[in-house]
Design a protein around this motif. Structure first.
Motif, PDB file in Angstrom:
ATOM      1  N   TYR A  36       0.834  -1.198   0.000  1.00  0.00           N
ATOM      2  CA  TYR A  36       0.000   0.000   0.000  1.00  0.00           C
ATOM      3  C   TYR A  36       0.871   1.251   0.000  1.00  0.00           C
ATOM      4  CZ  TYR A  36      -3.367  -3.508   1.530  1.00  0.00           C
ATOM      5  OH  TYR A  36      -4.145  -4.638   1.609  1.00  0.00           O
ATOM      6  N   ARG A  37       0.242   2.381  -0.276  1.00  0.00           N
ATOM      7  CA  ARG A  37       0.941   3.667  -0.234  1.00  0.00           C
ATOM      8  C   ARG A  37       1.269   4.047   1.203  1.00  0.00           C
ATOM      9  NH1 ARG A  37       0.138   7.682  -4.055  1.00  0.00           N
ATOM     10  NH2 ARG A  37       1.313   8.959  -2.575  1.00  0.00           N
ATOM     11  N   ARG A  38       2.446   4.625   1.382  1.00  0.00           N
ATOM     12  CA  ARG A  38       2.857   5.102   2.698  1.00  0.00           C
ATOM     13  C   ARG A  38       2.407   6.542   2.935  1.00  0.00           C
ATOM     14  NH1 ARG A  38       7.598   3.460   5.644  1.00  0.00           N
ATOM     15  NH2 ARG A  38       8.330   2.419   3.769  1.00  0.00           N
ATOM     16  N   PHE A  39       2.290   7.314   1.839  1.00  0.00           N
ATOM     17  CA  PHE A  39       1.921   8.731   1.901  1.00  0.00           C
ATOM     18  C   PHE A  39       2.887   9.512   2.813  1.00  0.00           C
ATOM     19  CE2 PHE A  39      -2.161   6.686   0.815  1.00  0.00           C
ATOM     20  CZ  PHE A  39      -2.436   7.361  -0.363  1.00  0.00           C
ATOM     21  N   ASN A  40       4.164   9.435   2.479  1.00  0.00           N
ATOM     22  CA  ASN A  40       5.179  10.094   3.289  1.00  0.00           C
ATOM     23  C   ASN A  40       4.959  11.601   3.395  1.00  0.00           C
ATOM     24  OD1 ASN A  40       6.775   7.924   4.121  1.00  0.00           O
ATOM     25  ND2 ASN A  40       7.869   7.859   2.180  1.00  0.00           N
ATOM     26  N   GLN A  41       4.708  12.254   2.269  1.00  0.00           N
ATOM     27  CA  GLN A  41       4.545  13.703   2.294  1.00  0.00           C
ATOM     28  C   GLN A  41       3.306  14.116   3.074  1.00  0.00           C
ATOM     29  OE1 GLN A  41       4.977  15.870  -1.357  1.00  0.00           O
ATOM     30  NE2 GLN A  41       6.557  14.515  -2.159  1.00  0.00           N
ATOM     31  N   LEU A  42       2.204  13.413   2.856  1.00  0.00           N
ATOM     32  CA  LEU A  42       0.981  13.757   3.580  1.00  0.00           C
ATOM     33  C   LEU A  42       1.133  13.515   5.075  1.00  0.00           C
ATOM     34  CD1 LEU A  42      -1.851  12.407   1.245  1.00  0.00           C
ATOM     35  CD2 LEU A  42      -1.075  14.762   1.544  1.00  0.00           C
ATOM     36  N   ILE A 124       5.028   3.292  11.342  1.00  0.00           N
ATOM     37  CA  ILE A 124       4.951   3.222   9.877  1.00  0.00           C
ATOM     38  C   ILE A 124       6.342   3.252   9.258  1.00  0.00           C
ATOM     39  CG2 ILE A 124       4.185   4.431   7.798  1.00  0.00           C
ATOM     40  CD1 ILE A 124       1.962   2.966   9.228  1.00  0.00           C
ATOM     41  N   VAL A 125       7.212   4.124   9.772  1.00  0.00           N
ATOM     42  CA  VAL A 125       8.550   4.254   9.168  1.00  0.00           C
ATOM     43  C   VAL A 125       9.385   2.992   9.371  1.00  0.00           C
ATOM     44  CG1 VAL A 125       8.566   6.764   9.403  1.00  0.00           C
ATOM     45  CG2 VAL A 125       9.469   5.360  11.256  1.00  0.00           C
ATOM     46  N   LYS A 126       8.985   2.123  10.307  1.00  0.00           N
ATOM     47  CA  LYS A 126       9.711   0.873  10.518  1.00  0.00           C
ATOM     48  C   LYS A 126       9.347  -0.190   9.478  1.00  0.00           C
ATOM     49  CE  LYS A 126       9.962   1.571  15.524  1.00  0.00           C
ATOM     50  NZ  LYS A 126       9.529   1.046  16.849  1.00  0.00           N
ATOM     51  N   LEU A 127       8.217  -0.006   8.809  1.00  0.00           N
ATOM     52  CA  LEU A 127       7.804  -0.976   7.797  1.00  0.00           C
ATOM     53  C   LEU A 127       8.734  -0.907   6.589  1.00  0.00           C
ATOM     54  CD1 LEU A 127       3.924  -0.457   7.885  1.00  0.00           C
ATOM     55  CD2 LEU A 127       5.237  -2.309   8.929  1.00  0.00           C
ATOM     56  N   ASP A 161       9.229   4.351  -3.977  1.00  0.00           N
ATOM     57  CA  ASP A 161       9.745   4.892  -2.723  1.00  0.00           C
ATOM     58  C   ASP A 161       8.639   5.190  -1.720  1.00  0.00           C
ATOM     59  OD1 ASP A 161      12.336   4.768  -3.678  1.00  0.00           O
ATOM     60  OD2 ASP A 161      12.272   6.796  -4.496  1.00  0.00           O
ATOM     61  N   ASP A 162       7.389   5.245  -2.181  1.00  0.00           N
ATOM     62  CA  ASP A 162       6.281   5.584  -1.291  1.00  0.00           C
ATOM     63  C   ASP A 162       5.383   4.383  -1.030  1.00  0.00           C
ATOM     64  OD1 ASP A 162       5.068   7.609   0.292  1.00  0.00           O
ATOM     65  OD2 ASP A 162       3.428   7.747  -1.148  1.00  0.00           O
ATOM     66  N   LEU A 163       5.910   3.182  -1.279  1.00  0.00           N
ATOM     67  CA  LEU A 163       5.142   1.964  -1.044  1.00  0.00           C
ATOM     68  C   LEU A 163       5.665   1.249   0.197  1.00  0.00           C
ATOM     69  CD1 LEU A 163       4.847   0.511  -4.656  1.00  0.00           C
ATOM     70  CD2 LEU A 163       3.110   1.765  -3.370  1.00  0.00           C
ATOM     71  N   VAL A 164       4.779   0.569   0.871  1.00  0.00           N
ATOM     72  CA  VAL A 164       5.153  -0.173   2.072  1.00  0.00           C
ATOM     73  C   VAL A 164       4.489  -1.542   2.020  1.00  0.00           C
ATOM     74  CG1 VAL A 164       3.220   0.757   3.397  1.00  0.00           C
ATOM     75  CG2 VAL A 164       5.219  -0.108   4.598  1.00  0.00           C
ATOM     76  N   ALA A 165       5.214  -2.553   2.486  1.00  0.00           N
ATOM     77  CA  ALA A 165       4.683  -3.921   2.545  1.00  0.00           C
ATOM     78  C   ALA A 165       4.374  -4.266   3.992  1.00  0.00           C
ATOM     79  CB  ALA A 165       5.693  -4.906   1.968  1.00  0.00           C
TER      80      ALA A 165
END
Length: 289
Positions: A36-42, A124-127, A161-165
């Motif tokens: 899924y999207r991580r939405f880092n900027q948001l 989230i950042v640990k994913l 770069d904005d995807l997370v598993a």
């Protein structure tokens, strides 16, 4: 989940849109396709907004504190020092007390929201990012022959770069990666009918790697001892020690996730065991120079 390979024939999707994606993700028993999207900027922007809201509240409270300090009203000073007095003045409708109570309630709500957002973002950042092999298979299935979803959702997988598993593979050693490329898998025809997407249980890879590791470890320990026991020539013994040590270092590097320092330490320990085994039998009668 395995990668994809070309095939002939065509199998249509069982469902459409979001239902089809949900079905496809759920088919993966190891949940590698839960991407899924991580939405880092948001996420960063939301934290900045919450931070600024708290900064504004902090300024208001500082002004109240300064007013308490500068005021000659003993009731106001007592309100600032005693909670019971503050609540009594608030219940009696005092404007200063009402303003302070509203600020306190607003502070509690926004501070709770801010701290919860911080803690969630720290998790989230640990994913980790999705596996490249899985992401390529997912993208191919998602985009070919046309995107499963329309609108902005069709670009969901574009930014790697904005995807997370939600679940990543536990093993990253070279042996595991090699087995995943060639492991027998249950094949599913992609939406465009041109590729097969293979699915397999990750536990089967883990068991296979463990079994191979046990066999190699047993060979390196028992084989080296047997070889050195029957070797009669001192030069041959030294050659066997060097050869088995090199193979041991190579196997640790390829079959485990050990770091370089750990590989060095394990190899040194292994070599020490072999040297101790043969040290009593190596002849000291080397030709004098």
């Amino acid at each position: 989940m395995a990668g994809s390979k070309p095939v002939s024939g065509y199998t249509s999707a069982h469902k459409e849109g979001f239902a089809n994606i949900a079905r496809w993700i759920a088919l993966d028993r190891d949940s590698e396709t839960s991407i899924y999207r991580r939405f880092n900027q948001l996420s960063a922007r939301n934290l900045l907004y919450l931070q600024c809201e708290l900064l504004a509240l902090e300024k208001k409270l500082e002004r109240l504190d300064q007013n308490d300090l500068d005021s000659d009203d003993m009731g106001l000073k007592d309100e600032a020092r005693t909670w019971e007095t503050f609540m009594e003045r608030y219940e009696n409708g005092n404007q200063e007390a009402k303003l302070r109570k509203e600020l306190i309630a607003d502070l509690r709500a926004r501070m709770k929201e801010y701290h919860e957002a911080l803690l969630l973002q720290s998790e989230i950042v640990k994913l980790k990012r999705p596996n490249k092999r899985v992401l390529e298979a997912y993208r191919h299935w998602f985009q070919k022959p046309y995107p499963v979803l329309g609108g902005a959702a069709k670009e969901t997988l574009d930014d790697s770069d904005d995807l997370v598993a939600l679940n990543t593979l536990p093993e990253g050693d070279y042996l595991s990666m090699l087995l995943r490329r060639h492991w027998p898998a249950t094949e599913e025809v992609s939406r465009d009918g041109l590729y097969h997407i293979g699915r397999f249980k990750e536990t089967s890879i883990t068991i296979a790697v463990a079994f191979i590791s046990i066999l190699v470890a047993s060979f390196l320990l028992i084989g080296s001892i047997v070889g050195l026991y029957f070797a009669t020539d001192d030069a041959l013994k030294l050659g066997l020690v060097a050869g088995f040590t090199a193979v041991f270092a190579l196997s640790v590097g390829l079959m485990t996730n050990a770091r370089r320092a750990e590989i060095f330490a394990a190899t040194a320990a292994y070599a020490a065991v072999l040297v101790v085994f043969v040290s009593g039998n190596i002849s000291n009668s080397w030709p004098e120079s």
